[in-house]
Design a protein around this motif. Structure first.
Motif, PDB file in Angstrom:
ATOM      1  N   HIS A   1      -6.254   4.352  36.224  1.00 39.37           N
ATOM      2  CA  HIS A   1      -6.590   4.810  37.567  1.00 39.37           C
ATOM      3  C   HIS A   1      -7.310   3.719  38.359  1.00 39.37           C
ATOM      4  O   HIS A   1      -8.113   2.962  37.804  1.00 39.37           O
TER       5      HIS A   1
ATOM      6  N   ALA B   1      -5.789   9.806  41.507  1.00 39.95           N
ATOM      7  CA  ALA B   1      -4.772  10.309  40.580  1.00 39.95           C
ATOM      8  C   ALA B   1      -3.641   9.308  40.416  1.00 39.95           C
ATOM      9  O   ALA B   1      -3.347   8.515  41.325  1.00 39.95           O
TER      10      ALA B   1
ATOM     11  N   PRO C   1     -14.127  17.088  37.880  1.00 43.57           N
ATOM     12  CA  PRO C   1     -12.706  16.998  38.255  1.00 43.57           C
ATOM     13  C   PRO C   1     -12.537  17.407  39.708  1.00 43.57           C
ATOM     14  O   PRO C   1     -13.458  17.918  40.351  1.00 43.57           O
TER      15      PRO C   1
ATOM     16  N   GLU D   1      -8.299  12.152  40.810  1.00 44.80           N
ATOM     17  CA  GLU D   1      -8.431  12.474  39.399  1.00 44.80           C
ATOM     18  C   GLU D   1      -9.828  12.995  39.090  1.00 44.80           C
ATOM     19  O   GLU D   1     -10.000  14.011  38.422  1.00 44.80           O
ATOM     20  N   ARG D   2     -10.841  12.281  39.594  1.00 45.85           N
ATOM     21  CA  ARG D   2     -12.222  12.636  39.254  1.00 45.85           C
ATOM     22  C   ARG D   2     -13.177  11.986  40.253  1.00 45.85           C
ATOM     23  O   ARG D   2     -12.869  10.937  40.828  1.00 45.85           O
TER      24      ARG D   2
ATOM     25  N   PRO E   1      -4.755  16.885  44.765  1.00 48.02           N
ATOM     26  CA  PRO E   1      -3.762  16.161  43.967  1.00 48.02           C
ATOM     27  C   PRO E   1      -3.886  14.647  44.045  1.00 48.02           C
ATOM     28  O   PRO E   1      -3.332  13.942  43.197  1.00 48.02           O
ATOM     29  N   TYR E   2      -4.607  14.149  45.028  1.00 47.52           N
ATOM     30  CA  TYR E   2      -4.777  12.704  45.181  1.00 47.52           C
ATOM     31  C   TYR E   2      -5.935  12.156  44.340  1.00 47.52           C
ATOM     32  O   TYR E   2      -6.066  10.952  44.212  1.00 47.52           O
TER      33      TYR E   2
ATOM     34  N   THR F   1      -8.832  15.175  29.311  1.00 49.63           N
ATOM     35  CA  THR F   1      -7.824  15.569  30.303  1.00 49.63           C
ATOM     36  C   THR F   1      -6.671  16.262  29.587  1.00 49.63           C
ATOM     37  O   THR F   1      -6.578  16.258  28.362  1.00 49.63           O
TER      38      THR F   1
ATOM     39  N   PRO G   1       3.438  11.670  38.889  1.00 52.95           N
ATOM     40  CA  PRO G   1       2.847  12.820  38.190  1.00 52.95           C
ATOM     41  C   PRO G   1       3.899  13.752  37.600  1.00 52.95           C
ATOM     42  O   PRO G   1       3.661  14.383  36.559  1.00 52.95           O
TER      43      PRO G   1
ATOM     44  N   THR H   1      -1.038   7.842  43.166  1.00 55.44           N
ATOM     45  CA  THR H   1      -1.681   7.645  44.455  1.00 55.44           C
ATOM     46  C   THR H   1      -1.918   6.152  44.678  1.00 55.44           C
ATOM     47  O   THR H   1      -2.313   5.436  43.754  1.00 55.44           O
TER      48      THR H   1
ATOM     49  N   THR I   1       1.121   2.543  40.284  1.00 60.40           N
ATOM     50  CA  THR I   1      -0.007   2.495  39.348  1.00 60.40           C
ATOM     51  C   THR I   1      -0.430   1.085  38.973  1.00 60.40           C
ATOM     52  O   THR I   1      -1.528   0.901  38.440  1.00 60.40           O
TER      53      THR I   1
END
Length: 239
Positions: A36, A76, A9, A16-17, A13-14, A233, A139, A79, A162
């Motif tokens: 994503h 994320a 992770p 996700e993984r 904040p931008y 998550t 978010p 984004t 998204t």
């Protein structure tokens, strides 16, 4: 077919993984639906390539080349890259040209190719130079907060950020979470209860569409074709 996947992770904040993988031989994998979008760089037999991969609204088979190394940044929700609208990338990709082991081109500028350990620094530069943006409404709403905008405006901003409607994002997330629970050995009836499905047939339809596996297959995952990246998550807030 052997496909080794490692991921972590991110506190940014931008992001996700961040993930990386290696394949030994050619084959295929089940690419699980995801809300994503990703930046992916891969090398096979000395040739380096990169692409922006859009969200996937359903599970599908994907080829895996032999002797290849992959690295990816999964961004994320909320984004986006304004110069490449994510709504145009759903189920598709945008190839990044002129990639070498050292550099790639983004929006007319040369960048050092990112890696597993410096992905966040790469993304922060993208943010500073206006290549990546974050709509905070997405978010916030997914976390259960009020949108502060009309339902119509929220839907428009959701799709712009998204590529998918809010309902689709939530359905994909729920199916992925259900798949993780089944892989951990949680009985299907318990997964139905935890994830808010009506019954086991409802769960089965969701898994078929978004994960490409049955509950039985996920509980005993020794299948010839691997799944793409799945991970646990935090649950989304109420719709």
């Amino acid at each position: 077919m052997e496909l080794v996947i490692e991921s972590r992770p991110s506190q940014l904040p931008y992001v996700e993984r961040v993930w990386r993988s290696r394949s030994a031989e050619a084959g295929r994998m089940m690419s699980v639906a995801t809300a994503h979008w990703e930046l992916v760089v891969w090398e096979q037999r000395g040739r380096v390539q990169a692409a922006v991969l859009g969200p996937e609204a359903a599970a599908s088979w994907a080829p895996v080349p032999a002797d290849a190394v992959f690295f990816g940044i999964s961004f994320a929700l909320g984004t986006s890259m304004p110069h490449i609208p994510v709504s145009r990338l759903v189920g598709g990709n945008a190839v990044i040209p002129d990639v070498t082991r050292r550099s790639l081109w983004l929006k007319g500028s040369a960048w050092h190719v990112p890696g597993y350990d410096n992905a966040e620094a790469f993304v922060l530069r993208m943010v500073r130079e206006g290549i990546v943006d974050l709509d905070p409404v997405v978010p916030a709403v997914l976390g259960g907060a009020g949108a502060g905008v009309s339902a119509r405006t929220l839907q428009r901003r959701f799709v712009a950020a998204t590529g998918l409607p809010q309902g689709a994002v939530r359905q994909i997330h729920r199916a992925r979470q259900a798949a993780v629970l089944l892989q951990e050995g949680i009985p299907a009836q318990e997964v139905v209860h935890r994830q808010g499905y009506f019954d086991q047939p409802h769960l089965a339809r969701s898994l078929k569409r978004y994960v490409g596996r049955t509950a039985t297959e996920l509980a005993a995952p020794d299948t010839p074709e691997p799944l793409s990246l799945l991970y646990k998550t935090a649950p989304l807030g109420p719709a």
